[in-house]
Write a protein that holds these residues in place. Sequence first.
Motif, short mmCIF file in Angstrom:
data_model
loop_
_atom_site.label_atom_id
_atom_site.label_comp_id
_atom_site.label_asym_id
_atom_site.label_seq_id
_atom_site.Cartn_x
_atom_site.Cartn_y
_atom_site.Cartn_z
N THR A 56 0.83 -1.20 0.00
CA THR A 56 0.00 0.00 0.00
C THR A 56 0.86 1.26 0.00
OG1 THR A 56 -1.75 -1.16 1.19
CG2 THR A 56 -1.83 1.23 1.23
N ALA A 57 1.90 1.27 0.83
CA ALA A 57 2.79 2.44 0.90
C ALA A 57 3.53 2.65 -0.42
CB ALA A 57 3.78 2.26 2.04
N SER A 58 4.00 1.57 -1.02
CA SER A 58 4.77 1.71 -2.26
C SER A 58 3.90 2.17 -3.43
CB SER A 58 5.50 0.41 -2.60
OG SER A 58 4.58 -0.61 -2.89
N LEU A 59 2.64 1.80 -3.42
CA LEU A 59 1.74 2.21 -4.50
C LEU A 59 1.43 3.71 -4.48
CD1 LEU A 59 -0.75 -0.80 -4.58
CD2 LEU A 59 1.00 -0.21 -6.28
N LYS A 60 1.66 4.35 -3.35
CA LYS A 60 1.42 5.78 -3.25
C LYS A 60 2.55 6.61 -3.84
CE LYS A 60 -1.81 5.77 0.52
NZ LYS A 60 -2.21 6.36 1.76
N ASP A 64 9.34 9.70 0.33
CA ASP A 64 10.13 8.97 1.33
C ASP A 64 9.35 7.71 1.70
OD1 ASP A 64 11.16 7.97 3.78
OD2 ASP A 64 12.04 9.93 4.23
N PHE A 65 9.84 6.57 1.25
CA PHE A 65 9.11 5.31 1.46
C PHE A 65 8.94 4.99 2.93
CE2 PHE A 65 8.99 0.73 2.15
CZ PHE A 65 7.78 0.45 1.54
N GLU A 66 9.98 5.21 3.73
CA GLU A 66 9.88 4.89 5.16
C GLU A 66 8.77 5.69 5.82
OE1 GLU A 66 12.54 4.56 9.23
OE2 GLU A 66 13.33 5.69 7.55
N ASP A 67 8.67 6.97 5.48
CA ASP A 67 7.59 7.80 6.02
C ASP A 67 6.23 7.25 5.61
OD1 ASP A 67 9.34 9.55 7.24
OD2 ASP A 67 9.14 11.13 5.73
N ALA A 68 6.10 6.90 4.34
CA ALA A 68 4.82 6.37 3.85
C ALA A 68 4.46 5.07 4.55
CB ALA A 68 4.89 6.16 2.34
N PHE A 90 4.31 14.38 3.84
CA PHE A 90 3.05 13.65 3.95
C PHE A 90 1.91 14.32 3.19
CE2 PHE A 90 5.69 12.35 7.42
CZ PHE A 90 5.47 11.00 7.50
N LYS A 91 2.15 15.44 2.58
CA LYS A 91 1.09 16.18 1.88
C LYS A 91 0.37 15.31 0.85
CE LYS A 91 1.94 20.21 3.79
NZ LYS A 91 1.34 20.43 5.07
N LYS A 92 1.12 14.52 0.08
CA LYS A 92 0.52 13.72 -1.00
C LYS A 92 -0.07 12.40 -0.52
CE LYS A 92 3.49 13.39 -4.42
NZ LYS A 92 4.51 13.47 -5.46
N ILE A 93 0.32 11.92 0.65
CA ILE A 93 -0.13 10.60 1.09
C ILE A 93 -1.07 10.64 2.29
CG2 ILE A 93 1.93 9.46 0.19
CD1 ILE A 93 2.92 9.26 3.12
N GLN A 94 -1.30 11.82 2.84
CA GLN A 94 -2.11 11.94 4.05
C GLN A 94 -3.56 11.55 3.79
OE1 GLN A 94 -1.64 15.65 6.08
NE2 GLN A 94 -3.41 15.33 7.38
#
Length: 114
Positions: A56-60, A64-68, A90-94
């Motif tokens: 899920t994190a990588s698809l976003k 910064d992958f660790e943050d995601a 986090f703006k794009k993944i929040q």
Amino acid sequence: MALGEGLFEAFTSESVITTTLYLLRSGYTREQKNKLIFNLNEKLTQLACTNHLIKTASLKEPSDFEDALLYEIAAANGMDYFITSNTKDFKKIQLPGIPVITASQFAKLISQGL
């Protein structure tokens, strides 16, 4: 306000513990590191990372992958806030349900009674 005073519960991922140990590798004896990690572990609840959360994190496509990944772990476990010193990544993944805030912002919320 200090962690362990009962005002709030704190959570982290297991990777934060290993990263902390890595950062403490010099300047501390093994006994000192063990005591620090033991005390940290007493105050924080560890949240597990799963294959699904990694995907899920990588698809976003995060900057910064660790943050995601840490954010996805928080989301999967229903956290109320995600606290970081780097809110801009986090703006794009929040997600709408989990605000990304700084420790100062969280302290202000605590002082206002959440």
